[in-house]
Design a protein around this motif. Structure first.
Motif, PDB file in Angstrom:
ATOM      1  N   ALA A  65      82.848  53.567 -17.060  1.00 45.76           N
ATOM      2  CA  ALA A  65      83.216  54.971 -16.862  1.00 45.76           C
ATOM      3  C   ALA A  65      83.318  55.727 -18.180  1.00 45.76           C
ATOM      4  O   ALA A  65      83.691  56.904 -18.187  1.00 45.76           O
ATOM      5  N   SER A  66      82.986  55.052 -19.294  1.00 48.32           N
ATOM      6  CA  SER A  66      83.075  55.657 -20.636  1.00 48.32           C
ATOM      7  C   SER A  66      84.459  56.232 -20.891  1.00 48.32           C
ATOM      8  O   SER A  66      84.619  57.352 -21.378  1.00 48.32           O
ATOM      9  N   ALA A  67      85.483  55.452 -20.553  1.00 49.34           N
ATOM     10  CA  ALA A  67      86.855  55.923 -20.721  1.00 49.34           C
ATOM     11  C   ALA A  67      87.755  54.824 -21.248  1.00 49.34           C
ATOM     12  O   ALA A  67      87.509  53.631 -21.021  1.00 49.34           O
ATOM     13  N   HIS A  68      88.761  55.249 -21.969  1.00 46.56           N
ATOM     14  CA  HIS A  68      89.800  54.348 -22.452  1.00 46.56           C
ATOM     15  C   HIS A  68      91.142  54.980 -22.126  1.00 46.56           C
ATOM     16  O   HIS A  68      91.360  56.164 -22.407  1.00 46.56           O
ATOM     17  N   TYR A  69      92.034  54.199 -21.520  1.00 51.80           N
ATOM     18  CA  TYR A  69      93.326  54.713 -21.104  1.00 51.80           C
ATOM     19  C   TYR A  69      94.455  53.951 -21.808  1.00 51.80           C
ATOM     20  O   TYR A  69      94.394  52.738 -21.948  1.00 51.80           O
ATOM     21  N   MET A  86      91.034  58.885 -22.983  1.00 56.09           N
ATOM     22  CA  MET A  86      90.146  59.247 -24.072  1.00 56.09           C
ATOM     23  C   MET A  86      88.720  58.915 -23.668  1.00 56.09           C
ATOM     24  O   MET A  86      88.447  57.821 -23.163  1.00 56.09           O
ATOM     25  N   THR A  87      87.824  59.874 -23.853  1.00 49.20           N
ATOM     26  CA  THR A  87      86.424  59.659 -23.509  1.00 49.20           C
ATOM     27  C   THR A  87      85.735  58.891 -24.630  1.00 49.20           C
ATOM     28  O   THR A  87      85.844  59.259 -25.807  1.00 49.20           O
ATOM     29  N   LEU A  88      85.037  57.828 -24.259  1.00 47.95           N
ATOM     30  CA  LEU A  88      84.359  57.011 -25.258  1.00 47.95           C
ATOM     31  C   LEU A  88      83.101  57.707 -25.756  1.00 47.95           C
ATOM     32  O   LEU A  88      82.425  58.410 -24.997  1.00 47.95           O
ATOM     33  N   PRO A  89      82.753  57.507 -27.019  1.00 44.79           N
ATOM     34  CA  PRO A  89      81.511  58.073 -27.543  1.00 44.79           C
ATOM     35  C   PRO A  89      80.305  57.363 -26.953  1.00 44.79           C
ATOM     36  O   PRO A  89      80.441  56.401 -26.193  1.00 44.79           O
ATOM     37  N   ALA A  90      79.118  57.812 -27.281  1.00 45.53           N
ATOM     38  CA  ALA A  90      77.888  57.204 -26.763  1.00 45.53           C
ATOM     39  C   ALA A  90      77.874  55.714 -27.038  1.00 45.53           C
ATOM     40  O   ALA A  90      78.281  55.257 -28.099  1.00 45.53           O
ATOM     41  N   GLY A 125      91.003  63.843 -30.249  1.00 44.71           N
ATOM     42  CA  GLY A 125      91.130  62.524 -29.662  1.00 44.71           C
ATOM     43  C   GLY A 125      90.229  62.328 -28.465  1.00 44.71           C
ATOM     44  O   GLY A 125      89.510  61.343 -28.374  1.00 44.71           O
ATOM     45  N   ALA A 126      90.263  63.270 -27.528  1.00 39.59           N
ATOM     46  CA  ALA A 126      89.496  63.097 -26.305  1.00 39.59           C
ATOM     47  C   ALA A 126      88.003  63.178 -26.571  1.00 39.59           C
ATOM     48  O   ALA A 126      87.217  62.488 -25.955  1.00 39.59           O
ATOM     49  N   ALA A 127      87.622  64.027 -27.495  1.00 38.78           N
ATOM     50  CA  ALA A 127      86.198  64.220 -27.733  1.00 38.78           C
ATOM     51  C   ALA A 127      85.576  63.048 -28.451  1.00 38.78           C
ATOM     52  O   ALA A 127      84.478  62.619 -28.134  1.00 38.78           O
ATOM     53  N   ALA A 128      86.292  62.500 -29.417  1.00 43.54           N
ATOM     54  CA  ALA A 128      85.707  61.446 -30.236  1.00 43.54           C
ATOM     55  C   ALA A 128      85.975  60.065 -29.697  1.00 43.54           C
ATOM     56  O   ALA A 128      85.311  59.109 -30.056  1.00 43.54           O
ATOM     57  N   GLY A 129      87.009  59.935 -28.875  1.00 45.68           N
ATOM     58  CA  GLY A 129      87.342  58.616 -28.365  1.00 45.68           C
ATOM     59  C   GLY A 129      88.097  57.786 -29.386  1.00 45.68           C
ATOM     60  O   GLY A 129      88.273  56.597 -29.201  1.00 45.68           O
TER      61      GLY A 129
END
Length: 281
Positions: A121-125, A137-141, A269-273
């Motif tokens: 899901a390209s996410a870290h909680y 936080m959204t994970l980068p590519a 934080g959210a943008a860069a992960g």
């Protein structure tokens, strides 16, 4: 404020680790880079940054202890116990309960932290069980794997320089079975030369790690640093089975907030992960 600052430091460190910017483990993950920090002090040994492992599910309990003796005989003991889970798709969950660390020892008692890394899901909680809040936080590519690999290559090159200069010695310890898992051992001795940090004599930091190529994680380690004491980490009750899917999902009664804990997405934080540098308060 002190407690909040400490917890931001702990949580921020966890975010950096999961984003793959913490430290290199060396070729094959068997030994750390020469400047690898003692993140095992907070129970973060084992599955470090960036590398996505599929098809090797497992669960285990974790234990990390630090013992330090001061010149006057005073002893300092810290513990971090918890659990770790990984599914076949590479999702991971880490639970850590801290005791005897910083302001928590005097004001808050044990404190539990939960981290969920979901590359699908390209996410870290980061979950706060006390407040039932999940910081997303959204994970980068590529889940940050490109940056993690670049960082690891840089640290490996630095490690080779240290070995060439004699400041770092790496020894293979062979293989043995630890808690039912085959593991390869490596001992690294990092010498801080006299005068490098104001020390009157050389300081030796010795680390031993036992790495499972099957699980692709460290199952046991010991780090002895005269400045900070001896820290041991181990996995136990290892189960090579698919963990429950619910472990990798945010509970329905949690409030999900964007950005790292205590920072907010407006600082990147959210943008860069990756969590920004935590405040010092």
């Amino acid at each position: 404020m002190m407690r909040n600052g400490w917890m931001r430091l702990v949580l921020g460190g966890a975010l950096v680790l999961c984003a793959g910017t913490a430290k290199a483990q060396g070729p094959g993950g068997g030994h750390p880079g020469p400047f690898g920090g003692p993140m095992e002090l907070m129970g973060f040994e084992g599955m470090h940054g960036g590398k996505l492992v599929k098809g090797a599910p497992f669960s285990a309990t974790t234990s990390s202890t630090t013992q330090q003796t001061l010149h006057d005989g005073t002893t300092i003991n810290r513990t971090a116990n918890g659990a770790i889970y990984r599914d076949s798709e590479g999702r991971s969950r880490r639970e850590v309960t801290f005791t005897g660390v910083g302001p928590l020892a005097a004001t808050g008692g044990p404190h539990k932290m939960v981290s969920i890394f979901d590359p699908v899901a390209s996410a870290h909680y980061m979950l706060n069980p006390d407040k039932k809040v999940a910081h997303k936080m959204t994970l980068p590519a590529n889940g940050g794997t490109d940056k993690a690999q670049a960082f690891e290559q840089k640290m490996q090159a630095r490690q080779q320089q240290e070995e060439a200069s004699g400041a770092l010695k790496v020894e293979a310890l062979g293989t043995k079975v630890i808690n039912g898992v085959n593991a390869e051992g490596t001992r690294t001795t990092h010498t801080i030369a006299a005068g490098e940090i104001g020390n009157s004599a050389p300081i030796q930091i010795v680390s031993e790690r036992w790495y499972s190529t099957d699980l692709q994680t460290v199952v046991q380690s010991t780090r002895t640093d005269p400045r900070f004491g001896t820290t041991t980490f181990s996995l136990s009750k290892i189960q090579k089975a698919e963990p429950a899917a619910t472990l990798f999902a945010v509970p329905a009664d949690y409030t999900v907030k964007a950005g790292g804990p205590g920072f907010g997405h407006h600082r990147g934080g959210a943008a860069a992960g990756v969590a920004p540098a935590p405040p010092t308060n």
